[in-house]
Design an enzyme around this catalytic site. Structure first.
Site, PDB file in Angstrom:
ATOM      1  N   GLU A   3       0.823  -1.212   0.000  1.00  7.55           N
ATOM      2  CA  GLU A   3       0.000   0.000   0.000  1.00  7.55           C
ATOM      3  C   GLU A   3       0.858   1.262   0.000  1.00  7.55           C
ATOM      4  OE1 GLU A   3      -2.923   0.253   3.156  1.00  7.55           O
ATOM      5  OE2 GLU A   3      -4.465  -0.623   1.905  1.00  7.55           O
ATOM      6  N   HIS A  16       7.878 -27.021  -1.554  1.00  9.04           N
ATOM      7  CA  HIS A  16       7.212 -28.164  -2.185  1.00  9.04           C
ATOM      8  C   HIS A  16       6.050 -27.718  -3.067  1.00  9.04           C
ATOM      9  CE1 HIS A  16       9.477 -31.159   0.230  1.00  9.04           C
ATOM     10  NE2 HIS A  16       9.662 -30.075   0.966  1.00  9.04           N
ATOM     11  N   LYS A  39     -14.086   0.427  -3.801  1.00  8.91           N
ATOM     12  CA  LYS A  39     -15.156   0.763  -2.852  1.00  8.91           C
ATOM     13  C   LYS A  39     -16.274   1.515  -3.561  1.00  8.91           C
ATOM     14  CE  LYS A  39     -12.256   1.237   1.255  1.00  8.91           C
ATOM     15  NZ  LYS A  39     -11.688   2.199   2.200  1.00  8.91           N
TER      16      LYS A  39
HETATM   17  O1  PA5 Z   1      -3.483   1.037   6.064  1.00  9.88           O
HETATM   18  C1  PA5 Z   1      -4.594   1.510   5.888  1.00  9.88           C
HETATM   19  O2  PA5 Z   1      -4.804   2.722   6.016  1.00  9.88           O
HETATM   20  C2  PA5 Z   1      -5.771   0.627   5.542  1.00  9.88           C
HETATM   21  O3  PA5 Z   1      -5.403  -0.684   5.404  1.00  9.88           O
HETATM   22  C3  PA5 Z   1      -6.825   0.722   6.628  1.00  9.88           C
HETATM   23  O4  PA5 Z   1      -6.246   0.356   7.847  1.00  9.88           O
HETATM   24  C4  PA5 Z   1      -8.022  -0.175   6.308  1.00  9.88           C
HETATM   25  O5  PA5 Z   1      -8.557   0.171   5.081  1.00  9.88           O
HETATM   26  C5  PA5 Z   1      -9.071  -0.059   7.381  1.00  9.88           C
HETATM   27  O6  PA5 Z   1      -9.493   1.262   7.528  1.00  9.88           O
HETATM   28  P1  PA5 Z   1     -10.262   1.736   8.807  1.00  9.88           P
HETATM   29  O7  PA5 Z   1      -9.365   1.581   9.971  1.00  9.88           O
HETATM   30  O8  PA5 Z   1     -10.613   3.165   8.537  1.00  9.88           O
HETATM   31  O9  PA5 Z   1     -11.496   0.869   8.948  1.00  9.88           O
END
Ligand code: PA5
Length: 426
Positions: free
Chosen positions: A277, A298, A414
């Protein structure tokens, strides 16, 4: 606590000759919070700046809850659950004997999984920690609805109140509103710390306290990594430079983080999110994957040894000291012919496998291998390693000239999903 070794890559000498001025400049950007995404650098000094009073309060609430429950449901997705789970499994192992089991929900929309957990909780005492920074994420939102109702049906409204804890933004979001309306105990996720950098905040710390993990030692480890990465020529930055060179000069597209310990598997999942990310944007970045060896030797070992070249390199976690070491037992008849191994422990055999595999993959298969030596697998090591990788990730993202602290691409799916589900406003 982590030593990096680049002997099995072709860029070892280039790491030493890398433009140190550039590293100094990026280091200052991280420490002084002046680079892209600088409003999300709260994690850099968090191991010494965290709120001691909040930790004290978390310890009180967790210790009370721990006495009452068998299972803690940890509701969250991405950065709101992977850190806690990585630490839980790395520190306690997969089949521990502790009183409290952590079960992770809200990280999937699978109804089969959700129903299996509903069934599993029958006749069990459980609590819920609902973790969401935005407080509006769909997956944890609907999971919480289901399990909040289950708990209320089991214990009644008043008695379930003390068993539900929210970890969210201090002001905004639906979860904050809900927690305030229902008077649920709430802990705060700091504004300047994003999900994948949040394991040392209540996001990771509260569930780990309920699991009985020594979180003080986690902070000791994190603080040590913070000190060890205050100088620019540190092991974490060397790792960042190595992966940058392997990507840019050697043209590798994929990095696979390899561990030889089952209980490190989720740690590698946490690492995948951290780097995936943070770097995968603007058409750039290495694709992070993971393997557990010798298990995956394996299944994927063939590809790594002889498949397409300059696609994938390996970063191998070499844990020096196991939590427990077993001996291979002697068998008088030796029908399986394995008595030759009784002079070795399992861990010695595992590390000998590592040595043989690195040689096979790097020297015969021509696949670059970075080795990261971890001293051990405990709370302190988790704290150290998590902070160490975060620092390496910040350096790595800035070397690629991306903002390592946002994730704009995650919104695309989303929006599509909300349109299809006819969410109001979409
Ligand atoms: O690293 C990030 O920002 C994301 O992975 C969020 O943690 C994830 O989308 C969950 O978001 P939230 O904590 O707002 O529910």
């Amino acid at each position: 606590m982590i030593k990096s070794n680049f002997k099995n890559t072709k860029i070892e000498s280039e790491i030493k000759n890398f433009d140190i001025k550039k590293i100094n400049l990026i280091h200052e950007m991280i420490e002084n919070k002046t680079g892209l995404g600088n409003d999300f650098l709260g994690w850099v000094n968090w191991p010494v700046e965290f709120d001691e009073n909040e930790l004290k309060k978390m310890k009180e609430v967790a210790s009370k809850l721990r006495q009452e429950i068998d299972v803690l449901l940890v509701v969250g997705i991405g950065g709101s659950y992977l850190g806690a789970r990585a630490a839980d499994e790395m520190i306690r192992g997969l089949y521990h004997k502790d009183k409290v089991e952590l079960i992770y929900i809200g990280n999937t929309i699978s109804s089969s999984y959700t129903q299996q957990i509903i069934d599993y909780l029958q006749n069990k005492e459980f609590g819920i920690v609902n973790i969401s920074k935005s407080g509006t994420t769909t997956e944890p939102g609907i999971a919480f609805r289901v399990f909040e109702q289950l708990l209320v049906n089991q214990k009644g409204k008043e008695n379930s109140r003390s068993r539900i804890i929210a970890v969210t933004d201090k002001i905004k979001g639906a979860l904050k509103q809900l927690a305030t309306a229902e008077n649920y105990e709430t802990f705060t996720i700091p504004d300047d710390i994003g999900g994948r950098f949040s394991v040392f905040t209540p996001v990771g710390i509260f569930p780990l306290l309920v699991a009985g993990v020594d979180v003080d030692k986690i902070f000791i480890g994190a603080k040590k990594a913070m000190e060890d990465t205050k100088n620019t020529w540190n092991e974490a930055y060397k790792y960042a430079i190595a992966r940058y060179l392997l990507h840019k000069q050697e043209n590798y597209k994929v990095e696979t983080l390899v561990s030889y310990e089952m209980q490190m598997q989720i740690f590698t999942e946490w690492w995948k999110q951290l780097f995936g990310e943070s770097e995968g944007k603007d058409g750039k970045g290495l694709f992070p994957t993971s393997c557990v060896f010798s298990t995956d030797l394996h299944s994927l070992g063939q590809f790594i040894q002889e498949g397409s070249k300059n696609v994938l390199f390996e970063t191998v976690i070499d844990v020096k000291k196991p939590q427990i070491d077993l001996k291979v037992p002697l068998n008088d008849e030796d029908l399986d012919g394995l008595n030759y191994l009784t002079k070795n422990s399992f861990h010695e055999i595992n590390r000998t496998a590592l040595e043989g595999v690195v040689d096979a993959h790097a020297n015969v298969g021509q696949v670059s291998n970075i080795i990261l030596e971890f001293e051990k697998m405990d709370s302190e090591m988790f704290g150290y390693a998590a902070y160490w990788f975060m620092k390496a990730c910040a350096m790595s993202g800035y070397l690629l000239e991306v903002n390592p602290f946002n994730q704009p691409g995650v919104e695309v799916y989303k929006t599509n999903m909300f349109k299809l589900l006819k969410k109001p406003g979409f």
